[in-house]
Every structure is written in structure tokens, then in C-alpha cells.
Design a protein around this motif. Structure first.
Motif, PDB file in Angstrom:
ATOM      1  N   ASP A   1      10.552  70.247  74.466  1.00 15.20           N
ATOM      2  CA  ASP A   1      11.525  70.706  73.416  1.00 15.20           C
ATOM      3  C   ASP A   1      11.416  71.742  72.935  1.00 15.20           C
ATOM      4  O   ASP A   1      12.216  72.160  71.860  1.00 15.20           O
TER       5      ASP A   1
ATOM      6  N   TYR B   1      11.581  75.650  72.748  1.00 14.89           N
ATOM      7  CA  TYR B   1      12.152  76.719  73.616  1.00 14.89           C
ATOM      8  C   TYR B   1      11.146  77.978  73.365  1.00 14.89           C
ATOM      9  O   TYR B   1      11.238  78.673  74.411  1.00 14.89           O
TER      10      TYR B   1
ATOM     11  N   TYR C   1       9.217  78.045  76.281  1.00 12.66           N
ATOM     12  CA  TYR C   1       9.752  78.324  77.672  1.00 12.66           C
ATOM     13  C   TYR C   1       9.834  80.096  77.782  1.00 12.66           C
ATOM     14  O   TYR C   1       9.776  80.673  78.618  1.00 12.66           O
ATOM     15  N   TYR C   2      10.001  80.466  76.336  1.00 14.12           N
ATOM     16  CA  TYR C   2      10.163  82.091  76.227  1.00 14.12           C
ATOM     17  C   TYR C   2       8.698  82.535  76.680  1.00 14.12           C
ATOM     18  O   TYR C   2       8.779  83.637  77.414  1.00 14.12           O
TER      19      TYR C   2
ATOM     20  N   ASP D   1      13.217  79.339  83.290  1.00 13.75           N
ATOM     21  CA  ASP D   1      12.542  79.195  81.914  1.00 13.75           C
ATOM     22  C   ASP D   1      13.717  79.790  81.135  1.00 13.75           C
ATOM     23  O   ASP D   1      13.998  79.050  79.908  1.00 13.75           O
TER      24      ASP D   1
ATOM     25  N   LEU E   1      15.631  77.885  78.051  1.00 14.88           N
ATOM     26  CA  LEU E   1      15.488  77.965  76.859  1.00 14.88           C
ATOM     27  C   LEU E   1      16.648  78.128  75.938  1.00 14.88           C
ATOM     28  O   LEU E   1      16.983  77.778  74.976  1.00 14.88           O
ATOM     29  N   ARG E   2      17.938  78.589  76.989  1.00 12.75           N
ATOM     30  CA  ARG E   2      19.262  78.668  76.479  1.00 12.75           C
ATOM     31  C   ARG E   2      19.654  77.430  76.143  1.00 12.75           C
ATOM     32  O   ARG E   2      20.583  77.215  75.065  1.00 12.75           O
TER      33      ARG E   2
ATOM     34  N   LEU F   1      17.874  74.618  75.250  1.00  8.38           N
ATOM     35  CA  LEU F   1      17.403  74.284  74.137  1.00  8.38           C
ATOM     36  C   LEU F   1      17.719  74.872  73.041  1.00  8.38           C
ATOM     37  O   LEU F   1      17.793  74.343  71.667  1.00  8.38           O
ATOM     38  N   SER F   2      18.121  76.130  72.774  1.00 11.14           N
ATOM     39  CA  SER F   2      18.441  77.005  71.872  1.00 11.14           C
ATOM     40  C   SER F   2      19.767  77.642  72.341  1.00 11.14           C
ATOM     41  O   SER F   2      19.406  79.214  72.296  1.00 11.14           O
TER      42      SER F   2
ATOM     43  N   ALA G   1      17.427  84.830  72.862  1.00 13.38           N
ATOM     44  CA  ALA G   1      17.027  84.170  74.018  1.00 13.38           C
ATOM     45  C   ALA G   1      18.257  84.433  75.098  1.00 13.38           C
ATOM     46  O   ALA G   1      18.161  84.495  76.312  1.00 13.38           O
TER      47      ALA G   1
END
Length: 779
Positions: free
Chosen positions: A291, A293, A296-297, A315, A319-320, A322-323, A329
């Protein structure tokens, strides 16, 4: 007046009993505390407090006990009570300050520690905790001032170290380096002092010194994570990211579940341009905690550098989610998506790998003989998604959303001569393959184990308790072998050799079986399981004869000679007798032809003896025999009655055994069929001398002996020779028995039986004999 006196006496007695009660609990609590039995200590001090609620020492001890089990809230409560009862006792305030520090109540900690130091300026532990409380609140000047007061009171490794930490926090690196060096002076084995010197010197750009100090700290404490992190920081500051990666790898080996170290190493891999390694580390972090982000970034960036934009977009999508409101992002996600289609556009044709049927050579597919319906399987390699796959004009099944998809199609190939496969990707790049179908053999390879030797039921008998096992054997097949695995390990063998020998060393610790799998070039597979039997380990440990094998040749069913029942009964009788003795392995061969006898003694037994390191070998033949022109013969089951050439010449046996006699210390050939012949003997022993088990020369020196039930040719179904041999072993009361003793008893019994048998015993001509002998050692 008398009543008042009695009341006073009663109250005095009650106070005494009361005092004795809480004093008993207090002493018991002290004992539990000293023994680190903190829960029991808490119970005892609680009883004291219940009896005497102003007992400051009981509150203090209970607080220390709570501290021992990590319950700092209750510890702080008790220290506060103790300090309230006896305000002037510095120790109580010091303990309270320490509890507050652990609770991260740093202001309260500083206040209590200040009181403690005011009450007793020699409470050095209070200075130390107060320094770190100031640092936690980023009150760096106050931390330095406290550190200086501590040094003024006592010059020690700890006080100088704490002052160095405070000055380092204030970024006074030169002063920090000096104080860390003073800490090292007072305690040369203080790893923290060297770590501090490494960090301060790094900040002063003295990288060589920094590395030396970091190395020294790790010499003192090889698993010190702080030291490894500081050394990694030095390498990064000195622009040596590869060495930083090495240090992060060491840290990860100590803390394989700690995400931040994988992140740090991943960032270093990125700096080195090793995107795949960075991706693997970021993936590990995602697996541990999915969890975050930012991970992932970072991984998406690594995928972009690698050119794997599809994985990058996945990814960014994660990321999008999660945030969803992170502008950076969203922007990166949109940019990557726009570039994806054009960046992925390519003009390379698809590539095909056939999985089933296999392709033994270019342009040919091997189909098992007699196949009707067949599931054709393969895999397409392409940079883009695949639009369609056709096999002989029919659509194959595959996942269109998968890169490099696997495909399959069940089809009737009974009358097919060719297989045509056509593939198009989404950019219309295409390729067509035409294969000729070739019918092949369908028999699976046959596993023949040489070492360790396996019985007919697949049991291998080990003679050592080693955690590893060397496995050697032959893989028999009509075709070339493609692969051989032993318990998952790749076996060594010659790929272009038919019926190749193979070998591998495998781990068998805590295992009761192992499996050998093999596949030939046409896809025929075998999987054979072997059971591990460790019963013989104890046998070899104290057997002066070493690893002892018995070979039974039981020839009973003949084509032109009369068939026999005796050999089967004789072998069963001897196996029962040998069961009481240290025989490590019994190889039982039945109804052997001449070709089989020649191959077994010249090749197979030689390889088995050599591979399994056999030291004592007994060969027992039971079956028909012939004695012609002073030469003994064993009669193979396929022998022709009047054709001497079809018999097995015992001299050939001797010649074969000469090739592996160098591996064996003791050889004993027993033939219950016919006289072996003069050329087989070197010297006859009409009256063998008695041999003793205590005669070390007899067990350690080579022996090559033969014992034959000579005097007749064709075998009978009632052998006095074998019966007496077995009875002698069965009735032996001693821990061992030499062959000479058995020979003596057999000769006596046979002579009394009124048969024409005249058993003969002697050395085998041509085989080395150092006057040793063959002993049967009891279990």
C-alpha cells in the motif's frame, strides 16, 4: 488502667504481625526481581503496597519489574508514586525520566531527569538519557550542554560518546569526531565510537578515514546494522554505489523482512543503471507492504528505464488507485499511457517454440507412433500482443491479453503429414512454420542404478549417514536422452551418447526417498522413486571386512537341461543364514543366459563393485555345472546339452574378476554345481588351518578363495553341501566364523552323507592373495 495496658499490647502484637507480613512479601519480591522473574516480582510488591501504601521502595521495585516486561506506562506510574513519597531520592526521578523516554514523552523525561541530576549530580545514566531526549526534541544545543556537564563530572567512553552524538546532531562534525575519538580512547572496543567517527569524517569529506573507522566497527560487531548503514552512506558520498549495494545486501541477509533496506538497495541499483535488480528489490517491498504508492512510483521509473512501458503503466495504475489525488502520480500515469502505443510499435515477426510435440531437429515434429488425437502445444515470443494463431487452418486457444502467450489445440493427426502454424501480431507482423510429422518410439527410458546399488523393489541401502549422496547409474533408451534430474538436481551425462552413464550428488538429509526423472529427445519420460534404507550404517561401522556383498546366481529353469527346484531352495536357505551376519547387500540373479553371465561379471558387477566401494565379495552359484577336460563350467539356462561352446567357462569368471580385484580385499567364490577345475586353483588346502577373528592380518590382508562341491557334474535338488554350509552359520555361537571353519564342517558332513561329492577349497589362481581369509561377522 489494666484494660488500657491490654489494648496497647494487642495493638503492638498486631503491628508486629502486620510488619512481618509485608516484609516477607518485600523480600520475596526482591528475590524474584534479582532472578528476572518480573511477573512474580510484580505480584509480591503489589501485596506489599496493599499492606503499606506509602512503601516507596516497593513502588520503585514494582516499577522496575514492569520495566523488565516492557510495560512502561505502569512503570512510569509506580516511579511517579515513589518519587512523590520520597521526593529527595534521585534514583526515583531518574527511573521516571527513563520510563518517560521510552514512552516518547520527552519533555516529561527531561523534567524528571533534571530533578534527578539536581538531587545527585553523579547519576551518569540520567545525563545519557537526557542528552538523547533533547536530541529527540531537536534541542541540539541543550543536548550538547548536557553532554558537556556529563563529561565534566566523569570522563568515560559513554559520556564522550553521548557528547559526540549531540555535537553530530548540531552538525559540529569536527567537535563530534574529537569526542568520538575520546570515547574510543576510554573504550577501544566500543563499536559505536568508531561508527560516530566514520560518520563525522564522512561529513568532513575524509572518506578514507571514514571507511577505516566503519571497517573497524564491523570487526568488533560484524552484524551491526548501524555500522553497515553508515559505511554504505560513506560509499554513496564517495560515489561508489556498488559498494553501497554490497553493504545493503549484507544488511538484508540479516533482516530479510525489513522493507526499507530493499528500498535503499533498489535506489542504488537505479543509480548503477541496473534496472532489473532495482525492480526485484521494489517488488520485494511491494510483496511485504503493497500500500505504499511511492514504491510503485520507483518501480515504474525502473521499468521505464528498462523500456518495459507496459509494466510501468501497470505500476502507475496501481499508484493512481493508492493515491488518486496525487497530481504528480496522475501526470506521470497519463504521459506513460500516451507513449505506450507508439513506443511499442515494432516490425519484428513472431517467434515459435514448440512444446508438444517436440522438435528433435529443424522442420520436424516427433509424434508418438499410433497417435490419433493430439494436443499441439507451443509458445509464441513477440514484443506485441498476438492477433491470432492458426494450426492447419484452425484457430488455436490462447490468451490475447498476454505477451508471449502459450497456445494449444487438440486435433486429429492420423492422416496428417505436415503441421502448418501461422501467427499474426496486432501490428500485422506475421510468420508461418511448416513441420513434417515423424512417428517415433514411445518407450520411456529405463533407470539402472549403479551407486548406491538398488534392490529389485527400488530400495537403496546406505552405509554412511552423510547428508549428501553420490548417485551414479545408466539411462537405457532407444533414443538419445534429453535430460536427467535426481531429486530436482541436474545430473551430469553425455548428451550425444546412447544409454549414457549419469551422476549427481544430492542432499538426502531428513529424506527417506529420492526420485530420478528422465526424458528422451522424443518426450518419453520416466520417473522412478527409490526408498532409502539406513539400516546398514551400523553394520559397516564395526565390520572389519568392510562393505560386504553377496551375489547369488540361481539357475533353475533350463531349455535343454533338466530344470531344478534345488537352487531356489538353496538360495532361500542361504539368505536366511546370511541374515544373521553383516551382509550389506545381496544381489540375486535368476536364470541367466551365457550372454547375461558374461556381461554381468565383466561389466555390470565391475561397475557395481567400483561405484559402491565393495571390500568383500562372495559369489554363490547354484545350478547345473560341467567338468570337461580339466575345466569347470557353469551351465547357462540357454546352453545346448552337447555344445561346450554354449557353457560359461569358470576361467572367464576368473578373468573378469581380475579386472576389479584391485578394488576388493576379500573374494570368495562358492559353486554348488561342479568342480571348478585345476586351472581355477592355485594351491589346494586339504586341511585348512584354523583362523581366528582376532587375527588382524586375516581380515586386512587380501584373500582370493574358492569353495566347490566338486566330484560330480549335474546338480541335484538336495544339496548336502548347501545345507551344512547354512547350518554351520546358523549354529555358530561366536561373533564371527572364518570360511575355513565352514569348509571343515561341510567336508565332514558331505563325506558322511555317502555322496560322491568331494568339496574342494583353495586359492583362486591369478588373483592376488596375501594369506588373508573371508570372515562372516555376526550382527
Amino acid at each position: 488502667m489494666k484494660k488500657i495496658q491490654l489494648l496497647s499490647l494487642f495493638l503492638l502484637l498486631n503491628v508486629g504481625v502486620f510488619s512481618q507480613a509485608y516484609f516477607k512479601h518485600y523480600k520475596s519480591g526482591e528475590t524474584f526481581f534479582k532472578n528476572q522473574e518480573y511477573k512474580s516480582a510484580v505480584e509480591e510488591f503489589t501485596k506489599v503496597i496493599e499492606l503499606k501504601s506509602d512503601h516507596d521502595r516497593a513502588f520503585n521495585y514494582r516499577g522496575l519489574s514492569y520495566e523488565g516486561v516492557g510495560d512502561y506506562e505502569k512503570a512510569a506510574f509506580d516511579f511517579k508514586k515513589a518519587a512523590g513519597i520520597k521526593v529527595k531520592i534521585a534514583e526515583y526521578h531518574s527511573n521516571l525520566g527513563k520510563a518517560y523516554y521510552h514512552l516518547k514523552k520527552f519533555d516529561e523525561a527531561i523534567a524528571s531527569l533534571t530533578i534527578a541530576i539536581g538531587r545527585d549530580k553523579k547519576l551518569m545514566a540520567s545525563y545519557s538519557i537526557k542528552v538523547h531526549a533533547h536530541i529527540a526534541l531537536k534541542q541540539f544545543p541543550a543536548a550538547v550542554e548536557t553532554g558537556k556537564l556529563a563529561v565534566a563530572k566523569m570522563k568515560s567512553a559513554e559520556t564522550y560518546y553521548n557528547l559526540g552524538v549531540a555535537q553530530d546532531s548540531l552538525m559540529h562534525f569536527k567537535e563530534a569526531a574529537y569526542n568520538f575519538s575520546r570515547a574510543k580512547f576510554y573504550d577501544p572496543k566500543m563499536a559505536g565510537a568508531y561508527i560516530g567517527m566514520a560518520y563525522s569524517n564522512m561529513k568532513l569529506n575524509e572518506f578514507k578515514k571514514a571507511i577505516e573507522y566503519a571497517d573497524k566497527s564491523l570487526e568488533l560487531e560484524p552484524e551491526n546494522i548501524h555500522a553497515l548503514l553508515v559505511r554504505a552512506d560513506v560509499h554513496i558520498a564517495n560515489r561508489n554505489p556498488q559498494k553501497a549495494v554490497d553493504d545493503f545486501s549484507i544488511i538484508i541477509s540479516f533482516n530479510p523482512e525489513e522493507m526499507k533496506y530493499f528500498m535503499l538497495r533498489g535506489d542504488m541499483y537505479q543509480e548503477l543503471g541496473q534496472s532489473q535488480n532495482a525492480i526485484e528489490d521494489y517488488t520485494k517491498v511491494i510483496n511485504l507492504k503493497g500500500d505504499d504508492y511511492f514504491v510503485y512510483y520507483q518501480r515504474a521509473k525502473a521499468y521505464e528505464v528498462k523500456g518495459d512501458y507496459k509494466s510501468a503503466i501497470k505500476d502507475y495504475e496501481a499508484l493512481r488507485k493508492l493515491s488518486p489525488y496525487d497530481g504528480r502520480a496522475i501526470k506521470l500515469y497519463d504521459e506513460a499511457k500516451k507513449r505506450l502505443y507508439e513506443l511499442n510499435k515494432e516490425s519484428n515477426n513472431p517467434e515459435l517454440t514448440m512444446l508438444d510435440p517436440v522438435s528433435p531437429e529443424e522442420g520436424i515434429l516427433a509424434i508418438p507412433k499410433g497417435s490419433l488425437l493430439y494436443v499441439v502445444k507451443g509458445e509464441i515470443k513477440d514484443q506485441s500482443n498476438i492477433a491470432f494463431i492458426k494450426i492447419n487452418g484452425k484457430d488455436a486457444n490462447f490468451n490475447k491479453d498476454t505477451i508471449n502467450p502459450a497456445f494449444e489445440l487438440e486435433m486429429n493427426i492420423q492422416d496428417a503429414e505436415n503441421l502448418t502454424i501461422t501467427v499474426f501480431d496486432i501490428y500485422q507482423n506475421s510468420e508461418t512454420w511448416i513441420y513434417k510429422l515423424l512417428e517415433t518410439e514411445v518407450n520411456a527410458p529405463i533407470v539402472k542404478l549403479l551407486a548406491p546399488y538398488a534392490s529389485d523393489d527400488g530400495t537403496v541401502y546406505l552405509d554412511t549417514d552423510d547428508p549428501t549422496l553420490y548417485v551414479e547409474g545408466n539411462m537405457m533408451d532407444e533414443s538419445l536422452i534429453k535430460n536427467i534430474y535426481i531429486e530436482g538436481a541436474t545430473a551430469s551425462f553425455v548428451l550425444d551418447e546412447k544409454n549414457p552413464k549419469f551422476s549427481a550428488t544430492i542432499n538426502i538429509m531428513n529424506k527417506d526417498e529420492f526420485t530420478i526423472t528422465a526424458e528422451d529427445k522424443y518426450g518419453n519420460k520416466v520417473e522412478k522413486k527409490f526408498i532409502i534404507n539406513r539400516e546398514n550404517i551400523a553394520l559397516l561401522a564395526d565390520n572389519p571386512m568392510g562393505k560386504t556383498w553377496v551375489i547369488f546366481i540361481e539357475n533353475a529353469k533350463y531349455k535343454t537341461f533338466a530344470s531344478l527346484e534345488g537352487p531356489t531352495k538353496d538360495v532361500t536357505m542361504m539368505k536366511s543364514a546370511f541374515a544373521k551376519y553383516k551382509i550389506h547387500n545381496i544381489v540375486h540373479k535368476k536364470n541367466m543366459t551365457k550372454a547375461q553371465l558374461e556381461r554381468f561379471f565383466s561389466i555390470e558387477l565391475r561397475d557395481l563393485v567400483k561405484s559402491n566401494q565393495v571390500k568383500s565379495l562372495l559369489v554363490w552359484y547354484a545350478g547345473h555345472g560341467k567338468f570337461i577336460n580339466e575345466t569347470g563350467y557353469w551351465i547357462p539356462t540357454d546352453a545346448k546339452r552337447d555344445d561346450e561352446f554354449t557353457y560359461f567357462n569358470i576361467n572367464n569368471l576368473k578373468a573378469s574378476m581380475q579386472s576389479y580385484s584391485k578394488f576388493i580385499i576379500h573374494t570368495l567364490v562358492i559353486t554348488d554345481a561342479c568342480e571348478s577345475g585345476p586351472s581355477f586353483y592355485q594351491a589346494m588346502r586339504s586341511t585348512p588351518k584354523d583362523r581366528s577373528c582376532n587375527d588382524w592380518q586375516a581380515t586386512k590382508f587380501k584373500s582370493s578363495q574358492v569353495f566347490s562341491s566338486a566330484g560330480y557334474e549335474l546338480a541335484t535338488d538336495n544339496s548336502q553341501f548347501t545345507k551344512t554350509f547354512a547350518n554351520t552359520l546358523n549354529s555358530n555361537p561366536n561373533s564371527c566364523i572364518p570360511i575355513e571353519t565352514v569348509v571343515k564342517k561341510v567336508k565332514i558332513a558331505v563325506s558322511k552323507g555317502g555322496t560322491k561329492q568331494k568339496p574342494k577349497f583353495g586359492k583362486i589362481a591369478g588373483l592376488e592373495d596375501e594369506n588373508g581369509t573371508f570372515f562372516f561377522i555376526k550382527k
